[in-house]
Design a protein around this motif. Structure first.
Motif, short mmCIF file in Angstrom:
data_model
loop_
_atom_site.label_atom_id
_atom_site.label_comp_id
_atom_site.label_asym_id
_atom_site.label_seq_id
_atom_site.Cartn_x
_atom_site.Cartn_y
_atom_site.Cartn_z
N ASP A 1 -0.45 13.65 -5.55
CA ASP A 1 -1.55 14.10 -6.41
C ASP A 1 -2.80 13.22 -6.31
OD1 ASP A 1 -0.10 12.08 -7.71
OD2 ASP A 1 -0.70 12.78 -9.68
N TRP A 2 -2.75 12.13 -5.54
CA TRP A 2 -3.92 11.28 -5.33
C TRP A 2 -4.80 11.78 -4.18
CZ3 TRP A 2 -2.37 5.39 -5.70
CH2 TRP A 2 -1.81 5.14 -6.96
N ALA A 3 -4.33 12.72 -3.40
CA ALA A 3 -5.06 13.17 -2.22
C ALA A 3 -6.45 13.68 -2.60
CB ALA A 3 -4.28 14.26 -1.50
N GLY A 4 -7.46 13.19 -1.86
CA GLY A 4 -8.83 13.62 -2.05
C GLY A 4 -9.53 13.04 -3.26
N ARG A 5 -8.87 12.16 -3.99
CA ARG A 5 -9.43 11.56 -5.21
C ARG A 5 -9.75 10.09 -4.99
NH1 ARG A 5 -4.98 12.63 -9.51
NH2 ARG A 5 -6.54 11.77 -10.93
N GLN A 6 -10.55 9.53 -5.90
CA GLN A 6 -10.89 8.11 -5.77
C GLN A 6 -9.71 7.24 -6.19
OE1 GLN A 6 -14.90 6.58 -6.36
NE2 GLN A 6 -14.06 5.12 -7.83
N ILE A 7 -9.38 6.29 -5.32
CA ILE A 7 -8.24 5.40 -5.51
C ILE A 7 -8.77 3.97 -5.60
CG2 ILE A 7 -6.17 4.48 -4.37
CD1 ILE A 7 -6.06 7.32 -2.96
N THR A 8 -8.13 3.16 -6.43
CA THR A 8 -8.46 1.74 -6.52
C THR A 8 -7.23 0.93 -6.17
OG1 THR A 8 -10.05 2.17 -8.30
CG2 THR A 8 -9.32 -0.10 -8.03
N PHE B 1 -1.24 8.64 5.01
CA PHE B 1 -0.51 9.88 5.23
C PHE B 1 0.62 9.62 6.19
CE2 PHE B 1 -3.99 12.04 3.22
CZ PHE B 1 -3.35 13.11 2.60
N SER B 2 1.82 10.01 5.79
CA SER B 2 3.00 9.82 6.62
C SER B 2 3.90 11.04 6.48
CB SER B 2 3.75 8.55 6.19
OG SER B 2 4.90 8.35 6.96
N ASP B 3 4.14 11.69 7.60
CA ASP B 3 5.01 12.87 7.64
C ASP B 3 4.60 13.93 6.62
OD1 ASP B 3 6.49 11.65 9.69
OD2 ASP B 3 7.67 10.55 8.22
N GLY B 4 3.29 14.17 6.53
CA GLY B 4 2.77 15.25 5.70
C GLY B 4 2.56 14.91 4.24
N ARG B 5 2.79 13.66 3.85
CA ARG B 5 2.64 13.28 2.45
C ARG B 5 1.74 12.07 2.32
NH1 ARG B 5 7.97 13.40 -1.00
NH2 ARG B 5 6.39 13.79 -2.57
N LEU B 6 1.02 11.98 1.21
CA LEU B 6 0.24 10.79 0.92
C LEU B 6 1.15 9.78 0.25
CD1 LEU B 6 -2.56 9.49 1.06
CD2 LEU B 6 -2.97 10.33 -1.26
N MET B 7 1.17 8.56 0.82
CA MET B 7 2.04 7.51 0.33
C MET B 7 1.20 6.30 -0.05
SD MET B 7 4.92 9.07 0.99
CE MET B 7 6.34 8.03 1.20
N ALA B 8 1.54 5.66 -1.17
CA ALA B 8 0.97 4.37 -1.54
C ALA B 8 1.94 3.30 -1.09
CB ALA B 8 0.73 4.28 -3.04
N GLY B 9 1.42 2.21 -0.54
CA GLY B 9 2.34 1.18 -0.08
C GLY B 9 1.63 -0.03 0.44
N SER C 1 5.85 -7.54 10.87
CA SER C 1 5.45 -6.68 9.75
C SER C 1 6.64 -6.01 9.09
CB SER C 1 4.50 -5.58 10.25
OG SER C 1 3.30 -6.11 10.74
N ASP C 2 6.49 -5.76 7.77
CA ASP C 2 7.42 -4.87 7.08
C ASP C 2 6.61 -3.72 6.51
OD1 ASP C 2 6.22 -5.56 4.65
OD2 ASP C 2 7.88 -6.78 3.96
N TRP C 3 7.25 -2.79 5.81
CA TRP C 3 6.52 -1.63 5.30
C TRP C 3 7.27 -1.07 4.10
CZ3 TRP C 3 6.20 3.66 8.28
CH2 TRP C 3 5.21 4.46 7.72
N SER C 4 6.55 -0.81 3.02
CA SER C 4 7.14 -0.14 1.87
C SER C 4 6.18 0.95 1.41
CB SER C 4 7.39 -1.14 0.73
OG SER C 4 6.17 -1.74 0.33
N THR C 5 6.72 2.11 1.02
CA THR C 5 5.87 3.22 0.59
C THR C 5 6.54 4.02 -0.52
OG1 THR C 5 6.79 4.82 2.16
CG2 THR C 5 4.89 3.54 2.90
N GLY C 6 5.72 4.80 -1.22
CA GLY C 6 6.20 5.76 -2.21
C GLY C 6 5.19 6.88 -2.32
N PRO C 7 5.63 8.12 -2.57
CA PRO C 7 4.72 9.26 -2.58
C PRO C 7 3.76 9.27 -3.76
CG PRO C 7 6.93 9.95 -3.22
CD PRO C 7 7.02 8.51 -2.84
N VAL C 8 2.51 9.66 -3.46
CA VAL C 8 1.46 9.84 -4.47
C VAL C 8 0.65 11.08 -4.10
CG1 VAL C 8 1.29 7.44 -5.29
CG2 VAL C 8 0.00 8.15 -3.26
#
Length: 194
Positions: free
Chosen positions: A121-128, A96-104, A112-119
């Motif tokens: 609709d994945w909140a609260g669901r099983q992720i692999t 969670f970053s700034d109110g959004r769920l991000m995959a990255g 370190s570096d960092w890359s993210t993108g919003p997901v």
């Protein structure tokens, strides 16, 4: 693709979680408040205190972790950690970053570096999250449920280092995060990038 389940007790914690317990086949983990993984870039600090349950990840193998992130506060995170040492690691999953769920992913080789993108609709669901090691590269993919895989990262690694991998979680800003890990698997590395 033949995969085998890795029993939770076969892994070794990098840092003990604040709490860990079994619920049936699942492992429920609460990381300590302030836990994180990061080295220098932009923020200027080093954190190396997120709990990760790791086992060996030889070349030509892939690690896969199923989990539900039970939080929605700033920087709550979970996924897969690949680690050779304190200066060489990759964490990949959701945060969670700034109110959004991000995959990255964060790739660290000294810094370190960092890359993210919003997901959202994945909140609260099983992720692999799946990290596939092949020579000097790691391919990281993620998906929610049985949806198609999304490529998160293709990253270089030093193939001479002894890599280990498994589930991780962190809670940089608060206490009480609950992450439910449903499975940890090892199998052959992916044949292709796409």
């Amino acid at each position: 693709m033949t995969q085998r389940e890795v029993p939770w007790e076969q892994g070794k914690w990098t840092v003990d979680p604040e709490a860990v317990r079994s619920e049936g086949d699942r492992l429920v983990v609460t990381p300590a408040r302030g836990s994180d993984l990061w080295r220098h870039t932009s923020y200027g600090f080093v954190h190396d205190d997120a709990p990760a349950l790791l086992g060996d990840l030889p070349d030509g193998r892939a690690v896969e972790v199923d989990f539900v992130l039970g939080g929605s506060e700033q920087f709550d995170q979970a996924g897969v950690l690949l680690r050779a040492d304190a200066e060489h690691w990759i964490k990949a999953g959701v945060e969670f970053s700034d109110g959004r769920l991000m995959a990255g992913a964060v790739v660290t080789a000294g810094v370190s570096d960092w890359s993210t993108g919003p997901v959202d609709d994945w909140a609260g669901r099983q992720i692999t999250v799946r990290a596939s090691r092949s020579g000097a590269a790691v391919t990281v993919r993620a998906r929610c449920g049985d949806e198609p895989w999304q490529l998160l990262r293709l990253a270089p690694i030093d193939p001479q280092l002894p890599w280990r991998a498994g589930p991780f979680c962190a809670s940089p800003t608060r206490a009480g995060l609950r992450v439910e890990f449903a499975a940890w698997r090892l199998g052959p590395a992916d044949d292709s990038l796409h």
